[in-house]
Design a protein around this motif. Structure first.
Motif, PDB file in Angstrom:
ATOM      1  N   ASP A   1     -40.013 -44.074  30.262  1.00  0.00           N
ATOM      2  CA  ASP A   1     -39.185 -43.044  30.896  1.00  0.00           C
ATOM      3  C   ASP A   1     -39.756 -41.658  30.618  1.00  0.00           C
TER       4      ASP A   1
ATOM      5  N   GLY B   1     -37.640 -32.055  24.595  1.00  0.00           N
ATOM      6  CA  GLY B   1     -36.744 -33.203  24.519  1.00  0.00           C
ATOM      7  C   GLY B   1     -37.363 -34.497  25.011  1.00  0.00           C
TER       8      GLY B   1
ATOM      9  N   PHE C   1     -28.196 -44.438  28.847  1.00  0.00           N
ATOM     10  CA  PHE C   1     -26.839 -44.013  29.195  1.00  0.00           C
ATOM     11  C   PHE C   1     -26.472 -44.515  30.595  1.00  0.00           C
TER      12      PHE C   1
ATOM     13  N   ARG D   1     -35.208 -37.771  25.037  1.00  0.00           N
ATOM     14  CA  ARG D   1     -33.932 -37.558  25.749  1.00  0.00           C
ATOM     15  C   ARG D   1     -33.949 -38.276  27.090  1.00  0.00           C
ATOM     16  N   ASP D   2     -35.162 -38.540  27.610  1.00  0.00           N
ATOM     17  CA  ASP D   2     -35.273 -39.280  28.865  1.00  0.00           C
ATOM     18  C   ASP D   2     -34.878 -40.745  28.668  1.00  0.00           C
ATOM     19  N   SER D   3     -35.314 -41.317  27.541  1.00  0.00           N
ATOM     20  CA  SER D   3     -34.899 -42.691  27.220  1.00  0.00           C
ATOM     21  C   SER D   3     -33.395 -42.740  27.021  1.00  0.00           C
ATOM     22  N   GLN D   4     -32.874 -41.739  26.344  1.00  0.00           N
ATOM     23  CA  GLN D   4     -31.440 -41.731  26.066  1.00  0.00           C
ATOM     24  C   GLN D   4     -30.648 -41.627  27.369  1.00  0.00           C
ATOM     25  N   LEU D   5     -31.126 -40.795  28.285  1.00  0.00           N
ATOM     26  CA  LEU D   5     -30.427 -40.644  29.566  1.00  0.00           C
ATOM     27  C   LEU D   5     -30.490 -41.944  30.359  1.00  0.00           C
ATOM     28  N   ARG D   6     -31.645 -42.591  30.303  1.00  0.00           N
ATOM     29  CA  ARG D   6     -31.813 -43.860  31.025  1.00  0.00           C
ATOM     30  C   ARG D   6     -30.880 -44.913  30.449  1.00  0.00           C
TER      31      ARG D   6
ATOM     32  N   ASP E   1     -25.561 -36.485  30.979  1.00  0.00           N
ATOM     33  CA  ASP E   1     -25.083 -37.239  29.823  1.00  0.00           C
ATOM     34  C   ASP E   1     -24.358 -36.315  28.837  1.00  0.00           C
TER      35      ASP E   1
ATOM     36  N   SER F   1     -42.078 -44.291  25.324  1.00  0.00           N
ATOM     37  CA  SER F   1     -41.105 -44.641  26.355  1.00  0.00           C
ATOM     38  C   SER F   1     -41.695 -44.446  27.748  1.00  0.00           C
TER      39      SER F   1
END
Lengths: 458, 458
Positions: B322, B291, A328, A321-326, B63, B320
């Motif tokens: 991140d 997450g 984003f 979810r950290d990659s996804q937030l980044r 997000d 990742s």
């Protein structure tokens, strides 16, 4: 009279001072950015690290090494630079043109520091799932569709989008998803030479009963055995040579994975929105954030999408979810304004690099690179040259069978042709790395080319 | 005289005003936290989202979904709550005790907002590698060793540490790494019943020629066929029942993966530092950040470590950066001060939950849960009860063969016993979810138990 004038002056000073007071108060309580609470410590920390001077030849990171006695992380220097502030050039170092580290985009993000900065709360998305049901951020999915619509490089309406830990994981998910269930024999995975080595390496490493790597797609073109299920990976633009490859195999038993990692205006004319059954993209070659390990696929068939979802669940329970937030935050920053700035920066950088490379090699008879005819680009509304991520360099001399060795001798690290299923007369030179890496590469190539005549005489 | 007094007053006001100005200036230029530049916009944005009121029954995320007309993300409500601010309780909703979402730790991070906040610059670690050579943050590795040393739950000196996208990816990397190369027959992967379903699901899904799932380890205990290579996964504490499992199979052809995900004071007495060949851990069950998809293995053998590194490269090119940065910041925050706060919070929460569960079930003859004798905990220097992440619930009545259905009827979602290779007379109840989920679970269980006598009379 004197006193009165003095009072006037006092009054004037007092009014000015009070106005200044008011301005400070407004700044603090209304300005918004000054009344931070829990995030201010982290923000100050990040800004301090970012302010570390590494002479433009390195960078300090929040999670960088902290050397004893210091409290701040040290500079991590680019190849060929050293010293505490990376200011010392290492004269005879190797020029690294090997991996596809897309650092050519780093200056863009340094220029867009405010819009691309991200603050993550300690309690951000601790759960396995978004809203109890999915591994995928819907808002990020929406931004991805928006980027494709802006660039016009892929049809995403009525398509499923799935995320992976880099296109690396997406590619293996696709291979598993396209293999038949309960098939007695494994599907054959093929790609046309020269191909990106990962397809072969993954298939061989996983040793799955579901698929096997079967080499060059061209070798399977006219085979009459139509009963074998085939998965062709079409890399378009191709890695290593930047060509807009098309599918080679066709028929009812052929499924196709289109690796579209490089289908951005940075590298190629956008000739039309791609509309294949399964297309793979990656943040790495769009924004330059290879380290974030974020890729996605655009998928037509719901069944294939569901199978890829199972793959993501069983191999990693989705993407961080950290990659996804980044991703984003980065895509949101890239889409600010008219959203063309990132593409203009990326294209100009690649174009300039190709001009320098072409100028250098124009004097050479020993080396040549791929030539691709300009095509009409619907993003720029004009005919334009290709500016691929890699130069596919050929050593033309009969005796230069090992082109990698020729370059290594000249202190250039390239990637061997055999890694791409090709002859070792070819090597791949990465043109997407940091400006330092590229500058040193050109310097070494210039020297090599300038010595050609001398070498001939010898 | 009047004029003079007025002048005095003026002068007094002026001095006060100037002092106030000076204080403002000091605050802004010396106070540190107020002179932010590029990070302030992101910080203000994150704080605004964090300040969204979701009534304590939900949360807004950066997000999160943005509904048309709004500029701010909406509240994402916990199960059983709804409405724009999650304030409406849904009376007859299902209590979710299924997945292991470790939200019980969320309040800890809300209480440690400043130390756990993270600011990520747009240009943070764009590269594939750290310092051109590895996928792993050395500083994060150092923190992980520090956490293990503090807790005393694992020996990490002279051990290799490798990262994965959650323990999910680490587990499959381990299975691949422990399989023999060029073996004619696949290694058998086994675990003792009841076992975590993922081991079976992964092995079956990947369909590798290198290993096959072969069921219950106990069934292989006395088999004379010593030529088969076996990989036993020992989950300790066990998922689902919290027991400190020990290895079942031994011999020259047996390799062991110790899944140590739950070996933290939250869930179990720490009896000794674990010192097995290959131990798997995950941030999810340490800090609660499922997450983030961050797991690691502590590995004795360099060859196994190298093979796992290849797995990470070919399946996702590492974890990742991140996620790594997030894990770094969270562990750094957890280790502040004496570094015991996180563990105290986690243990107290689990202990309280077990007390409530035990109180509820003490009245029941229909349901029972696992009982494990207290053991000496070297972290707390005392004998203590187990407080496992899950209750392994047994339906005791002869007719309640499908315990999942019994609970479902009472509006509780559990996880079926057969998912763990066990009978369906058992179910797993997750006790690590959000306080809301736990409260509703206890409510539903209380009702179910209170109806037992009535049911018996019927």
């Amino acid at each position: 009279m004197v006193k009165s004038r003095l009072s006037f002056k006092f009054a004037g000073c007092l009014v000015s001072s009070l106005i200044l007071n008011l301005l400070f108060i407004i700044n603090i309580y209304v300005g918004g950015q000054w009344n931070l609470s829990w995030s201010s410590r982290a923000a100050a920390e990040a800004e301090a690290v970012a302010a570390t001077s590494c002479s433009g030849h390195g960078r300090a990171y929040l999670d960088g090494l902290v050397v004893d006695g210091n409290t701040e992380p040290v500079c991590e220097c680019n190849a060929c630079y050293t010293g505490p502030d990376c200011s010392q050039y290492i004269p005879h170092c190797m020029a690294n043109a090997d991996g596809g580290d897309p650092l050519f985009l780093e200056p863009f993000w340094l220029q867009h520091a405010a819009s691309s900065a991200l603050v993550v709360a300690g309690w951000h998305r601790m759960s396995y799932s978004f809203d109890g049901s999915t591994y995928i951020s819907k808002e990020l999915e929406r931004l991805i569709r928006k980027v494709h619509a802006l660039v016009g490089n892929a049809v995403t309406e009525n398509r499923f989008i799935i995320f992976g830990t880099g296109s690396t994981q997406v590619l293996s998910a696709a291979a598993y998803a396209l293999s038949l269930e309960n098939s007695s024999s494994p599907a054959g995975v093929v790609a046309s030479v020269p191909y990106y080595a990962l397809y072969k390496e993954q298939a061989e490493y996983f040793s799955s009963e579901k698929f096997k790597f079967q080499g060059d797609a061209n070798a399977w073109k006219n085979k009459s055995d139509t009963s074998t299920n085939m998965i062709e990976v079409v890399t378009s633009p191709n890695n290593p040579d930047g060509r807009l490859n098309k599918v080679i195999l066709q028929g009812p038993n052929v499924k196709t994975i289109y690796d579209r990692a490089y289908y951005w205006p940075h590298f190629t004319p956008i000739t039309a929105p791609a509309d294949e059954d399964l297309m793979v993209f990656t943040l790495s070659k769009l924004s330059g954030h290879a380290g974030s390990r974020f890729g996605w696929a655009v998928v037509k068939d719901e069944n294939v999408y569901n199978r890829m979802t199972i793959h993501m669940q069983l191999s990693s329970m989705g993407v961080s979810r950290d990659s996804q937030l980044r991703a984003f935050k980065l895509l949101k920053a890239a889409l600010e304004g008219e959203g063309r700035e990132l593409f203009d920066f990326a294209y100009q950088t690649m174009k300039t690099r190709w001009e320098r490379l072409t100028r250098t090699l124009s004097l050479s008879k020993r080396f040549s690179v791929q030539k691709i005819n300009p095509q009409y680009c619907t993003f720029y509304n004009k005919f334009r040259e290709f500016s691929p991520a890699y130069a596919w360099l050929k050593c033309e001399r009969e005796e230069d069978k090992d082109c990698y060795a020729v370059l290594k001798e000249a202190k250039i690290i390239a990637r061997q042709g055999n890694r791409f299923g090709s002859e070792d007369r070819y090597v791949r030179l990465s043109l997407v790395r940091s400006q330092d890496d590229f500058d040193i590469l050109i310097k070494r190539l210039n020297k090599l080319v300038s010595e050609e005549d001398g070498a001939k005489i010898m």
